[in-house]
Design a protein around this motif. Structure first.
Motif, PDB file in Angstrom:
ATOM      1  N   ARG A   1      57.447  28.906  47.929  1.00 38.32           N
ATOM      2  CA  ARG A   1      57.676  29.939  49.010  1.00 38.32           C
ATOM      3  C   ARG A   1      56.244  30.751  48.887  1.00 38.32           C
ATOM      4  N   TYR A   2      55.545  30.878  47.973  1.00 38.06           N
ATOM      5  CA  TYR A   2      54.123  31.615  47.650  1.00 38.06           C
ATOM      6  C   TYR A   2      53.197  30.869  48.281  1.00 38.06           C
ATOM      7  N   ARG A   3      53.164  29.518  47.953  1.00 35.36           N
ATOM      8  CA  ARG A   3      52.120  28.839  48.431  1.00 35.36           C
ATOM      9  C   ARG A   3      52.140  28.737  50.009  1.00 35.36           C
ATOM     10  N   GLU A   4      53.536  28.668  50.591  1.00 33.75           N
ATOM     11  CA  GLU A   4      53.290  28.763  51.921  1.00 33.75           C
ATOM     12  C   GLU A   4      52.617  29.635  52.696  1.00 33.75           C
ATOM     13  N   ASP A   5      52.861  30.898  51.821  1.00 33.15           N
ATOM     14  CA  ASP A   5      52.251  32.223  52.651  1.00 33.15           C
ATOM     15  C   ASP A   5      51.715  32.968  51.215  1.00 33.15           C
ATOM     16  N   PRO A   6      50.682  32.999  50.540  1.00 30.66           N
ATOM     17  CA  PRO A   6      50.322  33.894  49.604  1.00 30.66           C
ATOM     18  C   PRO A   6      50.345  35.237  49.853  1.00 30.66           C
ATOM     19  N   VAL A   7      50.689  35.723  51.121  1.00 30.78           N
ATOM     20  CA  VAL A   7      50.593  37.211  51.319  1.00 30.78           C
ATOM     21  C   VAL A   7      51.964  37.628  50.761  1.00 30.78           C
ATOM     22  N   ARG A   8      52.941  36.721  50.813  1.00 30.65           N
ATOM     23  CA  ARG A   8      54.390  37.043  50.141  1.00 30.65           C
ATOM     24  C   ARG A   8      54.050  37.634  48.513  1.00 30.65           C
TER      25      ARG A   8
ATOM     26  N   ARG B   1      57.420  35.150  37.699  1.00 34.50           N
ATOM     27  CA  ARG B   1      56.414  34.382  36.926  1.00 34.50           C
ATOM     28  C   ARG B   1      55.448  33.921  37.726  1.00 34.50           C
ATOM     29  N   PRO B   2      55.543  33.174  39.128  1.00 37.97           N
ATOM     30  CA  PRO B   2      54.416  32.658  39.438  1.00 37.97           C
ATOM     31  C   PRO B   2      53.390  33.913  40.020  1.00 37.97           C
ATOM     32  N   LEU B   3      53.629  34.927  40.118  1.00 40.49           N
ATOM     33  CA  LEU B   3      52.706  36.191  40.163  1.00 40.49           C
ATOM     34  C   LEU B   3      51.457  35.962  39.537  1.00 40.49           C
ATOM     35  N   PHE B   4      51.715  35.661  38.251  1.00 32.01           N
ATOM     36  CA  PHE B   4      50.628  35.708  37.219  1.00 32.01           C
ATOM     37  C   PHE B   4      49.792  34.299  37.115  1.00 32.01           C
ATOM     38  N   GLU B   5      50.221  33.517  37.990  1.00 31.77           N
ATOM     39  CA  GLU B   5      49.725  32.304  37.946  1.00 31.77           C
ATOM     40  C   GLU B   5      48.867  31.907  39.404  1.00 31.77           C
ATOM     41  N   LEU B   6      49.269  32.323  40.479  1.00 27.92           N
ATOM     42  CA  LEU B   6      48.837  31.993  41.804  1.00 27.92           C
ATOM     43  C   LEU B   6      48.129  32.947  42.580  1.00 27.92           C
ATOM     44  N   ALA B   7      47.311  34.080  41.811  1.00 26.88           N
ATOM     45  CA  ALA B   7      46.448  35.073  42.556  1.00 26.88           C
ATOM     46  C   ALA B   7      45.393  34.339  43.344  1.00 26.88           C
ATOM     47  N   GLN B   8      44.875  33.197  42.832  1.00 26.67           N
ATOM     48  CA  GLN B   8      43.617  32.511  43.528  1.00 26.67           C
ATOM     49  C   GLN B   8      44.224  32.227  44.737  1.00 26.67           C
ATOM     50  N   LEU B   9      45.364  32.069  45.211  1.00 25.14           N
ATOM     51  CA  LEU B   9      45.549  31.652  46.622  1.00 25.14           C
ATOM     52  C   LEU B   9      45.514  32.676  47.650  1.00 25.14           C
ATOM     53  N   LEU B  10      45.112  33.784  47.094  1.00 21.93           N
ATOM     54  CA  LEU B  10      44.719  34.908  47.910  1.00 21.93           C
ATOM     55  C   LEU B  10      43.323  34.653  48.817  1.00 21.93           C
ATOM     56  N   ARG B  11      42.575  33.683  47.934  1.00 23.37           N
ATOM     57  CA  ARG B  11      41.379  33.374  48.663  1.00 23.37           C
ATOM     58  C   ARG B  11      41.284  32.820  49.861  1.00 23.37           C
TER      59      ARG B  11
ATOM     60  N   LEU C   1      46.460  40.332  40.620  1.00 24.14           N
ATOM     61  CA  LEU C   1      46.194  40.156  41.943  1.00 24.14           C
ATOM     62  C   LEU C   1      44.858  40.848  42.248  1.00 24.14           C
ATOM     63  N   PHE C   2      44.693  42.183  41.747  1.00 33.50           N
ATOM     64  CA  PHE C   2      43.898  43.069  42.075  1.00 33.50           C
ATOM     65  C   PHE C   2      42.338  42.325  42.133  1.00 33.50           C
ATOM     66  N   ALA C   3      41.974  41.658  41.026  1.00 29.06           N
ATOM     67  CA  ALA C   3      40.811  41.085  40.952  1.00 29.06           C
ATOM     68  C   ALA C   3      40.505  40.054  42.016  1.00 29.06           C
ATOM     69  N   TYR C   4      41.215  39.607  42.748  1.00 32.07           N
ATOM     70  CA  TYR C   4      40.965  38.642  43.780  1.00 32.07           C
ATOM     71  C   TYR C   4      41.031  39.465  45.235  1.00 32.07           C
ATOM     72  N   LEU C   5      41.321  40.608  45.211  1.00 32.58           N
ATOM     73  CA  LEU C   5      41.038  41.629  46.339  1.00 32.58           C
ATOM     74  C   LEU C   5      40.130  42.469  46.345  1.00 32.58           C
ATOM     75  N   PHE C   6      39.860  43.067  44.912  1.00 32.05           N
ATOM     76  CA  PHE C   6      38.507  44.072  44.632  1.00 32.05           C
ATOM     77  C   PHE C   6      37.892  43.585  43.481  1.00 32.05           C
ATOM     78  N   PRO C   7      37.027  42.296  43.596  1.00 31.86           N
ATOM     79  CA  PRO C   7      36.472  41.906  42.078  1.00 31.86           C
ATOM     80  C   PRO C   7      35.391  42.960  41.717  1.00 31.86           C
ATOM     81  N   ALA C   8      34.559  43.448  42.569  1.00 29.56           N
ATOM     82  CA  ALA C   8      33.799  44.525  41.880  1.00 29.56           C
ATOM     83  C   ALA C   8      34.231  45.493  41.195  1.00 29.56           C
ATOM     84  N   THR C   9      35.475  45.927  41.837  1.00 27.24           N
ATOM     85  CA  THR C   9      36.114  47.274  41.101  1.00 27.24           C
ATOM     86  C   THR C   9      36.602  46.785  39.951  1.00 27.24           C
ATOM     87  N   GLU C  10      37.445  45.600  39.752  1.00 30.97           N
ATOM     88  CA  GLU C  10      37.917  45.263  38.552  1.00 30.97           C
ATOM     89  C   GLU C  10      37.050  44.826  37.536  1.00 30.97           C
TER      90      GLU C  10
END
Length: 449
Positions: free
Chosen positions: A188-195, A216-226, A258-267
């Motif tokens: 379900r997260y892969r269908e729409d990572p914004v979930r 659990r998948p939240l810790f593993e799928l952050a890169q999908l936000l790209r 997840l924050f690192a894939y949204l604001f990498p410079a801030t992280e």
């Protein structure tokens, strides 16, 4: 209300729904907007099914005031437009009908249905597991099980005022649990990572716990936000950070990576302590933003993103100053570099990006307290926002509290006192790192002047 099984195959439309008659639930037409009721009744009169669905139903059941009301129907978008002259069809990825009542918009969606095919070129297809188009229409049963979270899959039927629950949402609502529909959360997260961002938002907004299998998948799928368009992420982050729980959302986003894939410079900037102190500016800024929103006061997106991106700007300014660049030049260059680097991740529209950079650009000018400069500065359209930003910097210990207090006094002073404050005796102030002290000034408003 009876508990229900929660392992729900996404397209198992043989499931018998829980139907709650009007006497057994608290959703009342008195709490539904007049315009939403107009849409529901007119669709039904035209021979279509009409249901209130999603967050509006959820919030009414929780005793909250819904922000908006969405309608689901078996009418196709073109048929909705035939019923309402004040209707506009929008979207390609998800075709929707917007019914306009002045500034108020009621969103009408046709029941979605049908399985996805990665090789299809039809009305619903996936690419690498992500939904890229979803305009295959179906029944209310299919529509219910295609939604994201169980608590957002509740329908209020205008025909008999009953509630319809295919996914166990009522039980999860009572238990305070946020759960994805279906037996494969990763899918379900892969269908729409914004979930993943929606999971964080609803957990913060509602105070719900995320079901462990969905967490659990939240810790593993952050890169999908790209893979999500940067403009769409901007819209989602406004919902996340401007709902009154921005600080909690910030902490959860960092917790799940997840924050690192949204604001990498801030992280990257936040990963470093300075003088053995963790950097607290972003957290303090978001706390102030939450407080203002909870008091019903405005906060602009420009001010919000100025907070979220300040640490990389500040650190870049310091590096450029060490290379011999002037304060103003360093700020101008750093602001441009950080803003440009951020755009591929979360695209900030120009109407917010320009005032954001102005807020930063005024910070060095606020250190100049002699002569006519302060008089000119207080007339700048972005002065109030820049002053509020200075207060936050002082509160976080990275600007001089005396400088913030000086500007507070200057704004309150009469002409004679202002003349004394700016009459050559004031020394130019440079920010220095001081912690544990707050300025003797009013609380920052976060409002763009």
């Amino acid at each position: 209300m009876p508990d229900q099984e929660h392992t729900i195959p996404i397209f198992d439309t043989s499931r018998i729904p829980l139907i709650v008659p009007r006497p057994d639930h608290q959703v009342s037409r008195a709490n539904i907007s007049e315009n939403a009721l107009k849409v529901l009744y007119r669709l039904r009169k035209a021979g279509f099914q009409a249901h209130l669905v999603g967050g509006g139903v959820r919030d009414l059941l929780l005793g909250h005031e819904p922000k908006d009301f969405d309608v689901a129907t078996d009418a196709r978008p073109e048929q909705v437009r035939e019923v309402f002259r004040n209707c506009r069809l929008i979207g390609r990825r998800f075709r929707l009908a917007h019914v306009h009542f002045g500034s108020d918009i009621v969103e009408v969606a046709t029941f979605r249905g049908g399985a996805a095919d990665e090789d299809a070129e039809g009305e619903r297809c996936l690419e690498n597991g992500r939904i890229v188009r979803d305009n295959a229409y179906g029944t209310i049963e299919e529509d219910a099980l295609r939604r994201d979270f169980t608590i957002n899959s509740l329908y209020y039927n205008i025909a008999d005022f009953s509630l319809i629950d295919y996914a166990g949402g009522l039980a999860d609502l009572q238990a305070g649990t946020l759960r994805l529909i279906g037996d494969d959360p990763e899918r379900r997260y892969r269908e729409d990572p914004v979930r993943m961002l929606r999971a964080v938002r609803f957990a913060c907004k509602l105070g719900f716990s995320i079901d462990p299998a969905c967490e659990r998948p939240l810790f593993e799928l952050a890169q999908l936000l790209r893979d999500i368009p940067a403009a769409r992420l901007f819209d989602e982050l406004l919902k996340l950070f401007l709902s009154g729980t921005g600080l909690m959302a910030f902490e959860k986003l960092r917790h799940y990576g997840l924050f690192a894939y949204l604001f990498p410079a801030t992280e990257t900037a936040l990963a470093h302590e300075e003088q053995a102190f963790p950097l607290t500016f972003v957290a303090r800024g978001l706390e102030n933003t939450d407080r203002r929103l909870q008091e019903g006061k405005p906060v602009t997106p420009a001010f919000l993103f100025a907070i979220l991106l300040w640490e990389p700007v500040r650190q870049r300014v310091q590096a450029l100053q060490e290379e011999g660049m002037s304060d103003t030049e360093a700020m101008y260059l750093a602001a441009g570099e950080v803003s440009a680097a951020q755009q591929p991740f979360v695209a900030i529209p120009k109407r917010f990006g320009l005032p954001m950079r102005e807020i930063w650009g005024l910070q060095p000018r606020l250190e100049l307290c002699q002569g006519k400069r302060p008089y000119r500065l207080v007339t700048h359209p972005r002065f109030r926002a820049a002053y509020d930003f200075l207060l936050l910097r002082a509160e976080a210990g990275e600007a001089d509290p005396e400088l913030a207090a000086w500007w507070t006094r200057f704004q309150q002073a009469d002409g004679q006192e202002r003349a004394q404050m700016t009459d050559g005796g004031a020394k130019r102030r440079r920010p220095r790192r001081r912690r544990g002290k707050r300025p003797a000034a009013s609380a920052p408003s976060g409002e763009e002047g």
